[in-house]
Every structure is written in C-alpha cells, then in structure tokens.
Design a protein around this motif. Structure first.
Motif, PDB file in Angstrom:
ATOM      1  N   GLU A 183     111.015  86.666  66.309  1.00  0.00           N
ATOM      2  CA  GLU A 183     112.500  86.472  66.282  1.00  0.00           C
ATOM      3  C   GLU A 183     112.801  87.082  68.015  1.00  0.00           C
ATOM      4  O   GLU A 183     113.855  86.627  68.564  1.00  0.00           O
ATOM      5  CB  GLU A 183     112.868  87.553  65.475  1.00  0.00           C
ATOM      6  N   ARG A 206     111.349  75.682  68.416  1.00  0.00           N
ATOM      7  CA  ARG A 206     111.943  74.163  68.008  1.00  0.00           C
ATOM      8  C   ARG A 206     112.778  74.171  67.009  1.00  0.00           C
ATOM      9  O   ARG A 206     113.539  73.350  66.945  1.00  0.00           O
ATOM     10  CB  ARG A 206     110.653  73.681  67.651  1.00  0.00           C
ATOM     11  N   ARG A 207     112.722  75.107  66.056  1.00  0.00           N
ATOM     12  CA  ARG A 207     113.934  75.026  65.207  1.00  0.00           C
ATOM     13  C   ARG A 207     115.328  75.416  65.709  1.00  0.00           C
ATOM     14  O   ARG A 207     116.201  74.778  65.314  1.00  0.00           O
ATOM     15  CB  ARG A 207     113.538  76.032  64.135  1.00  0.00           C
ATOM     16  N   LYS A 208     115.210  76.034  66.893  1.00  0.00           N
ATOM     17  CA  LYS A 208     116.606  76.130  67.737  1.00  0.00           C
ATOM     18  C   LYS A 208     116.695  75.242  68.694  1.00  0.00           C
ATOM     19  O   LYS A 208     117.606  75.377  69.424  1.00  0.00           O
ATOM     20  CB  LYS A 208     116.411  77.517  68.502  1.00  0.00           C
ATOM     21  N   GLY A 209     115.768  74.115  68.722  1.00  0.00           N
ATOM     22  CA  GLY A 209     116.111  73.003  69.528  1.00  0.00           C
ATOM     23  C   GLY A 209     115.442  72.876  70.764  1.00  0.00           C
ATOM     24  O   GLY A 209     115.757  72.132  71.849  1.00  0.00           O
ATOM     25  N   GLU A 256     117.176  82.164  74.032  1.00  0.00           N
ATOM     26  CA  GLU A 256     118.599  81.771  73.448  1.00  0.00           C
ATOM     27  C   GLU A 256     119.507  82.657  74.651  1.00  0.00           C
ATOM     28  O   GLU A 256     120.549  81.933  75.068  1.00  0.00           O
ATOM     29  CB  GLU A 256     119.010  82.093  72.211  1.00  0.00           C
ATOM     30  N   VAL A 303     112.309  84.081  70.530  1.00  0.00           N
ATOM     31  CA  VAL A 303     113.137  83.237  70.212  1.00  0.00           C
ATOM     32  C   VAL A 303     114.736  83.418  70.876  1.00  0.00           C
ATOM     33  O   VAL A 303     115.514  82.960  71.471  1.00  0.00           O
ATOM     34  CB  VAL A 303     113.229  82.623  68.952  1.00  0.00           C
ATOM     35  N   ASP A 363     103.460  80.115  65.620  1.00  0.00           N
ATOM     36  CA  ASP A 363     104.984  80.513  64.845  1.00  0.00           C
ATOM     37  C   ASP A 363     106.135  80.757  65.802  1.00  0.00           C
ATOM     38  O   ASP A 363     107.156  80.212  65.411  1.00  0.00           O
ATOM     39  CB  ASP A 363     104.826  81.945  63.946  1.00  0.00           C
ATOM     40  N   ASP A 395     107.374  88.613  62.322  1.00  0.00           N
ATOM     41  CA  ASP A 395     108.758  88.156  62.232  1.00  0.00           C
ATOM     42  C   ASP A 395     109.443  88.794  63.660  1.00  0.00           C
ATOM     43  O   ASP A 395     110.345  88.220  64.172  1.00  0.00           O
ATOM     44  CB  ASP A 395     109.382  88.571  61.000  1.00  0.00           C
ATOM     45  N   ALA A 405     107.078  77.181  66.677  1.00  0.00           N
ATOM     46  CA  ALA A 405     107.859  76.650  65.585  1.00  0.00           C
ATOM     47  C   ALA A 405     109.360  77.175  65.520  1.00  0.00           C
ATOM     48  O   ALA A 405     110.355  76.480  65.372  1.00  0.00           O
ATOM     49  CB  ALA A 405     107.258  76.957  64.309  1.00  0.00           C
ATOM     50  N   GLY A 406     109.477  78.608  65.844  1.00  0.00           N
ATOM     51  CA  GLY A 406     110.660  79.057  65.926  1.00  0.00           C
ATOM     52  C   GLY A 406     111.730  78.477  67.004  1.00  0.00           C
ATOM     53  O   GLY A 406     112.826  78.413  66.772  1.00  0.00           O
TER      54      GLY A 406
END
Length: 309
Positions: free
Chosen positions: A196, A241-244, A203, A199, A235, A192, A238-239
């Motif tokens: 985290e 992609r979840r944020k675009g 950002e 990602v 993972d 995690d 995937a993280g």
C-alpha cells in the motif's frame, strides 16, 4: 464509408484526450546487503529474482555499494550481484562506502565514486548512472553540489535519480527492531502496509508530476534490497498494475527528458520530482507523507504490531 464520415471520425479521435501513461521502473539500492530480519542474503537474492520473474519484470536496476564486499561474505555478495545480472537486471554506481555528501568534500566524495567505478568497470550489466546515497546532493552547499555534478559529467556518469520514494528502509528498520525485541509481527499486515505504501507513493508522484510538469514522465521507484522486497515484490507489482501502472526497464526510464533537468533549489536532497516542484514554486508538501517518520512509525506500530489498540 464516405469521406465525410471518415473526416468526422478522425476529428472526433483527434479531439479525444490522450490516454494517460503511468510508467514506472523499479530500482534497488545498497546491494549487496547483509542479513535482514527474516532471510539470509542468499535466500533474499533467490526470492527477489524469483519474485521479479513471477511479476514479469524484465529489468530492474541494482545500485551497488562495493565497499560492502569487504566483510566476511564478500565473495557471496559478488556472486549475488552477478546473479541479478544473469537474470536480466542491470547494476550501477551507488558509491564505494555510502557516504553523505554533506559530510565530506566534493573531492573526497568523487574519489569514493571512483573506487566504486573501478570495481564496476568491465562487469556485465553496468550502466553509467550514479545514485547519491541518502539522495543527498549537497544540501544547501551549492558549490559542493555543482562540483560533484561537474565531476559526474566528466566521468560520463548521469544522476540515477529517484522520483518515487516510500521509505522502505524505515519499514525494514522497524521490522528489524521488532524482531530483536521479540515482538510478534503480523506478516499479512506487514505485506499490506509495504504494498500500500509504495503504490500510494507512486500515485502521489504521478499527481505531483502532472502539476509540476504538465505531463507524466517515466517514474523511477526507490526500493532497497530488503527481505520485504524479496517476500512481496510480486505483490507490489500487482498492486501497481491494478492502479494502471506499466512496469518498464530502467534503461527506458532514464531516457525520459527529465533526466536532463538539474533543478536549482535551496537544498539539494530528495527526489528529482520534489526538486522540480520546488523550483517551479509548488507549495509543500512535495513529498509523500509516509516518508515522514512521525507519520509512518505510529502507523506501523498500530497496523503491524497491533500496539495501542
């Protein structure tokens, strides 16, 4: 539909803000690496290739240090690099012996690059990029910085720059230290934290780019060929992609116009976006906070080792 309606719809569409584009390429430094905290080098390569395939990442870039092949596992390292290329990924120059530019002359540094280039020449998947070890482009020595920039251009090499950095090397180093000390490691918490951190670093870079450039360039994420990547690259993707984020190849990333920028800042070391922001006068911090060990290390100890709780 009448011409008037068509005109109104077209005007509304034109007035709408452009759709945000968050695109990022994945790159891995220091291949081939020695055994990590959990896996043999062969296991790591197999898992990393499988993880990238599972995540549908068609092209990542591996920056190679051929001097690492001089050890007893040299043949194995060469085989693993070839396996990345066979899986559709690309390779590029990360120097022969991974030196810091601040510690040597420009002439000696370029000679080290040439040694790596000699090994890479003629191999499948090679790209004309050079990534500075430690992202060290000479620090405050602008004469050395410019000499190496000119040397790269003369060799047909471009800067394999980074825009996103989460200091995964530090996360791995702390994991190796914990393993050697016999400390229990919470692998779920480590996963995690790894995901985290990277990602969030992407950002952060997206926000910095918008402020410094007024647009969203294709980002380039710095990772290393680690056991952590082998375990959790799918993972991480995937993280993102979840944020675009859209994952793109390094070939596309290095065609972004920022590849032509050579910021002039007081000290040349770090990500390209940091240098661009510095040159444009944006205030610090211009780097993601978990790249600071005094922030990242206590966080790791608390969340992964459950110390101080």
């Amino acid at each position: 539909m009448t011409r008037w309606v068509v005109a109104v719809v077209a005007a509304c569409v034109a007035a709408m803000p452009a759709v945000a584009q968050k695109r990022i390429a994945l790159t891995f430094d220091d291949a081939p690496r020695v055994r990590g905290p959990f896996l043999t080098p062969d296991e790591r390569t197999r898992r990393l290739i499988a993880g990238l395939r599972k995540a549908k990442v068609r092209q990542a870039a591996f920056f190679v240090v051929p001097g690492s092949l001089a050890g007893p596992d040299g043949a194995g390292g060469e085989r693993r690099i070839a396996a990345y290329v066979a899986a559709g990924h690309v390779i590029a120059n990360h120097s022969f012996s991974h030196p810091g530019l601040k510690s040597m002359t420009a002439q000696a540094y370029l000679a080290d690059i040439d040694r790596a280039g000699a090994w890479l020449t003629g191999r499948r998947g090679v790209r004309p990029w050079f990534r500075f070890p430690f992202l060290d482009e000479g620090g405050s020595d602008k004469g050395k910085r410019d000499a190496v920039r000119a040397g790269l251009a003369a060799r047909g090499l471009s800067n394999g720059y980074v825009t996103v950095d989460g200091s995964d090397w530090n996360i791995e180093a702390m994991t190796i230290e914990a393993r050697r000390a016999g400390k229990p490691i919470d692998l779920d918490a480590l996963r995690d934290l790894y995901v985290e951190t990277h990602v969030q670093s992407a950002e952060f870079a997206d926000g910095l780019a918008r402020r410094a450039l007024g647009r969203q360039p294709v980002q380039v994420m710095l990772l290393h060929e680690t056991d952590l990547a082998a375990y959790w690259i799918a993972d991480l993707v995937a993280g993102l992609r979840r944020k675009g984020w859209e994952i793109v190849g390094a070939d596309g990333a290095y065609r972004d116009p920022i590849a032509k920028l050579h910021p002039d800042v007081p000290s040349a070391q770090g990500t390209l976006l940091e240098a661009i922001a510095w040159e444009k006068g944006l205030p610090a911090p211009r780097w993601y906070d978990r790249n600071t060990p005094s922030i990242a290390t206590p966080l790791y100890r608390r969340r992964v080792l459950h110390e101080g709780q």
